[in-house]
Each structure stands twice: as structure tokens, then as C-alpha cells.
Design a protein around this motif. Structure first.
Motif, short mmCIF file in Angstrom:
data_model
loop_
_atom_site.label_atom_id
_atom_site.label_comp_id
_atom_site.label_asym_id
_atom_site.label_seq_id
_atom_site.Cartn_x
_atom_site.Cartn_y
_atom_site.Cartn_z
N ALA A 47 0.85 -1.20 0.00
CA ALA A 47 0.00 0.00 0.00
C ALA A 47 0.88 1.25 0.00
CB ALA A 47 -0.92 0.00 1.22
N LEU A 48 0.21 2.40 -0.10
CA LEU A 48 0.92 3.67 -0.02
C LEU A 48 1.30 3.96 1.42
CD1 LEU A 48 -1.28 5.91 -2.35
CD2 LEU A 48 1.00 5.04 -2.85
N PRO A 49 2.35 4.74 1.62
CA PRO A 49 2.67 5.16 2.98
C PRO A 49 1.53 5.97 3.59
CG PRO A 49 4.51 5.58 1.49
CD PRO A 49 3.36 5.19 0.64
N SER A 50 1.37 5.89 4.88
CA SER A 50 0.26 6.58 5.56
C SER A 50 0.28 8.08 5.28
CB SER A 50 0.33 6.33 7.07
OG SER A 50 0.19 4.97 7.36
N ARG A 51 1.46 8.66 5.22
CA ARG A 51 1.56 10.10 4.98
C ARG A 51 0.97 10.47 3.63
NH1 ARG A 51 5.85 13.45 2.95
NH2 ARG A 51 7.18 11.62 2.77
N ARG A 52 1.22 9.65 2.61
CA ARG A 52 0.70 9.94 1.27
C ARG A 52 -0.82 9.76 1.23
NH1 ARG A 52 4.70 13.00 -0.42
NH2 ARG A 52 6.67 11.88 -0.73
N ARG A 57 -6.23 12.42 1.08
CA ARG A 57 -7.53 12.70 1.71
C ARG A 57 -7.67 14.19 2.02
NH1 ARG A 57 -8.21 7.57 5.95
NH2 ARG A 57 -8.47 5.96 4.33
N ALA A 58 -6.59 14.82 2.45
CA ALA A 58 -6.65 16.25 2.73
C ALA A 58 -6.91 17.05 1.45
CB ALA A 58 -5.34 16.70 3.38
N ARG A 64 -13.42 19.55 -2.07
CA ARG A 64 -14.84 19.58 -1.73
C ARG A 64 -15.21 20.90 -1.06
NH1 ARG A 64 -17.88 14.88 -1.42
NH2 ARG A 64 -18.98 15.75 0.39
N ASP A 65 -14.35 21.36 -0.16
CA ASP A 65 -14.61 22.64 0.51
C ASP A 65 -14.64 23.79 -0.50
OD1 ASP A 65 -14.74 21.37 2.93
OD2 ASP A 65 -12.73 21.95 3.59
N ALA A 66 -13.74 23.74 -1.49
CA ALA A 66 -13.69 24.81 -2.49
C ALA A 66 -14.97 24.86 -3.31
CB ALA A 66 -12.49 24.59 -3.41
N VAL A 67 -15.59 23.72 -3.55
CA VAL A 67 -16.85 23.67 -4.30
C VAL A 67 -18.00 24.25 -3.49
CG1 VAL A 67 -18.58 22.14 -5.31
CG2 VAL A 67 -16.17 21.74 -5.76
N ARG A 193 -13.37 23.77 -11.96
CA ARG A 193 -13.60 22.58 -11.14
C ARG A 193 -12.33 22.22 -10.38
NH1 ARG A 193 -15.44 19.81 -14.73
NH2 ARG A 193 -17.65 19.64 -14.19
N PRO A 194 -12.37 22.14 -9.04
CA PRO A 194 -11.17 21.80 -8.27
C PRO A 194 -10.71 20.37 -8.54
CG PRO A 194 -12.84 22.80 -6.87
CD PRO A 194 -13.51 22.47 -8.16
N GLY A 195 -9.41 20.17 -8.46
CA GLY A 195 -8.84 18.84 -8.57
C GLY A 195 -8.05 18.51 -7.33
N LEU A 196 -7.37 17.38 -7.35
CA LEU A 196 -6.62 16.94 -6.19
C LEU A 196 -5.25 17.61 -6.10
CD1 LEU A 196 -7.50 13.13 -6.19
CD2 LEU A 196 -8.45 14.96 -4.76
N SER A 197 -4.90 18.41 -7.10
CA SER A 197 -3.66 19.18 -7.04
C SER A 197 -3.92 20.67 -6.86
CB SER A 197 -2.84 18.97 -8.32
OG SER A 197 -2.44 17.64 -8.46
N VAL A 198 -5.02 21.16 -7.43
CA VAL A 198 -5.33 22.60 -7.37
C VAL A 198 -6.81 22.78 -7.07
CG1 VAL A 198 -5.34 24.78 -8.63
CG2 VAL A 198 -3.54 23.10 -9.08
N ALA A 199 -7.12 23.56 -6.05
CA ALA A 199 -8.51 23.82 -5.68
C ALA A 199 -8.93 25.26 -5.97
CB ALA A 199 -8.74 23.51 -4.21
N ASP A 200 -8.00 26.10 -6.43
CA ASP A 200 -8.32 27.52 -6.61
C ASP A 200 -7.91 28.03 -7.98
OD1 ASP A 200 -5.59 27.40 -6.21
OD2 ASP A 200 -5.49 29.25 -5.05
#
Length: 275
Positions: A47-52, A57-58, A64-67, A193-200
Motif C-alpha cells: 500500500a501507499l505510505p500513511s503520509r501519502r 484525503r486532505a 470539496r470545501d472549495a466547491v 472545477r477543483p482537482g486533487l492538485s489545485v482547488a483555486d
């Protein structure tokens, strides 16, 4: 003793050397400077490291918050007025809530019946619609600065209409608003539309001779505006100005209109070198 030493040497020769984890990390660290994509995340077992995982998830929560985060209309309108185009008119689409806006894109493309009557009409060459879109945060973070850059680029040669702020808006809403504004060209500054790299990230959509019934094929888009990692305000404004000029020469915008700002810049640079 000698036999034991011989076995140790053989085991060492047959066993692969452990990977250079520090070297691998340094390799990916350099590549990450060139992209916002998630690369070289590493592994923890299968699996991926917990930090990643937590970073992912963050980022998802941030998108989602940006939307869903509403636009602070009063504060934003005050900031827009300081650009110098006059007070902004605030209009709303027929989507009555954020939830309805997300479920019914068609309602986001139509204005409230009473909204059009509040827009001051006139005869201007360029109008601006500042729309919350799918990321009100992007409009809050970048809308005023981008508008100021556009005004600085366009005002010396073109007449500009007072701005309009559109809430729960899709791009096509501006076709109705521009007709009421009486503008030849409309520029829509809208949260992408926000993505997982850019929300703004902010986008600019240009339509020449806007009006109800226009399609996406009639528009030009400048996207990924979110300095310092994305396109800068001044660069986006130069591209928009080149598109406005090109649309006026061609008599239309959309798929037949191409951005010529980079070619013009290269030509100017070549002239300076020759001179």
C-alpha cells in the motif's frame, strides 16, 4: 573460521544489495519540482505510505470545501469596485441553492428573471462577468487581481463596461448578461472545477457577439490561472487581449480563433535582437 568466512562472502555475492532509499527519494524530490502531480509516492508493503494517503484525503477534502464554500458577495463586490470600473452589479442564476446548482447545471446557465433588469445597459466593447462557478474560492483568491490585469491591458484601446458578479453561475449565463450589458465581447472570470492538485484555479472564457444560444464552440478559454504555480495574471491578460483583438478582426470567436500572443512576443523579441 576460514570456512565461515567463505560462506559469508558467498552469501554476500548472491544477495542483492539493498536499494539506495535516500538516492531514490532525492531523484523523486527533483522531479516533483516540475509538476503538481503525485509521483514517486513510495510503498509501505503493498500500500501507499500513511503520509501519502493522508495527503490525498486532505486534498480531496480541500477540493470539496472549495466547491461548497460560498462566495462572500459583499466583500468581493467592494474589492471589485476598487479596480476602477465602477460598482459591480450582483446577479444570480435560477439555481436556488448550491445543492441545486450542482445537480442542475441547466439552471446555472439561466438568470433570474429580475436579475437582467438590474444590469446597467450601454454600448461597450468589452464586459466582465465574475462568476463563482465550481470554485468560489478561486474567484475570491484571484478574481480581483486578474480583473485589474485585464483592465490594465484592455482599457488603453477599448471601452469597458461596469463589471457584473454572478452567483451560482455557469459560463453560458454570461450570454444572457452580456446581451443586457450591451457589450461586443464578454470575458467570464470563473472558478474552475477543483482537482486533487489545485482547488483555486480560475478560468477566462471569451465570447464575441455573445447572446442566448451560443455554444462552447463559440468561446475561447484561458485556464489554469492561479499564480505562483499556474498561469500568472499579466500573462493571462496578454493572452486575453490578443484573443479580443483577434475576435474583432475575424468577426467571431471560438474554434476558428487562435491565440497569437506568443507569436507576437517572439516577433517583437526578434526585432529587438536584429535592431
Amino acid at each position: 573460521m576460514a570456512e565461515a568466512d567463505s560462506d559469508d562472502v558467498l552469501a554476500t555475492q548472491e544477495s542483492p544489495a539493498p536499494p539506495d532509499e535516500a538516492g531514490a527519494a532525492d531523484f523523486w524530490d527533483v522531479l516533483r519540482l516540475t509538476t503538481q502531480a503525485r509521483i514517486g509516492l513510495g510503498r509501505a508493503g503493498d500500500a501507499l505510505p500513511s503520509r501519502r494517503v493522508l495527503e490525498l484525503r486532505a486534498a480531496h477534502a480541500d477540493a470539496r470545501d472549495a466547491v461548497h464554500e460560498p462566495l462572500d458577495v459583499d466583500s468581493f463586490a467592494t474589492a471589485v469596485a476598487e479596480v476602477g470600473l465602477g460598482p459591480a452589479t450582483v446577479v444570480r442564476s435560477r439555481a436556488g441553492s448550491r445543492s441545486e446548482y450542482l445537480r442542475r447545471p441547466d439552471l446555472g446557465r439561466l438568470p433570474e428573471a429580475e436579475s437582467l433588469a438590474t444590469i446597467p445597459g450601454g454600448e461597450h466593447q468589452v464586459g466582465f462577468v465574475l462568476a463563482d462557478g465550481l470554485s468560489p474560492r478561486a474567484l475570491t483568491d484571484h478574481g480581483v487581481a486578474l480583473l485589474a490585469a485585464l483592465v490594465a491591458e484592455l482599457r488603453p484601446t477599448l471601452s469597458l463596461a461596469p463589471p457584473v458578479i454572478a452567483v451560482q453561475a455557469r459560463v453560458a449565463l454570461a450570454d444572457h448578461l452580456a446581451a443586457a450589458m450591451g457589450v461586443e465581447t464578454v470575458l467570464v472570470l470563473i472558478g474552475e472545477r477543483p482537482g486533487l492538485s489545485v482547488a483555486d484555479s480560475l478560468g477566462v472564457y471569451l465570447t464575441y457577439r455573445p447572446g442566448p444560444g451560443r455554444t462552447d464552440a463559440d468561446r475561447n478559454c484561458i485556464s489554469n490561472i492561479h499564480p505562483p504555480d499556474g498561469l500568472g495574471y499579466e500573462q493571462a491578460a496578454r493572452v486575453a487581449a490578443a484573443l479580443v483583438a483577434g475576435a474583432r478582426r475575424l468577426g467571431r470567436s471560438g474554434v476558428t480563433l487562435k491565440d497569437s500572443s506568443a507569436a507576437a512576443a517572439l516577433t517583437a523579441q526578434d526585432q529587438r535582437v536584429v535592431g
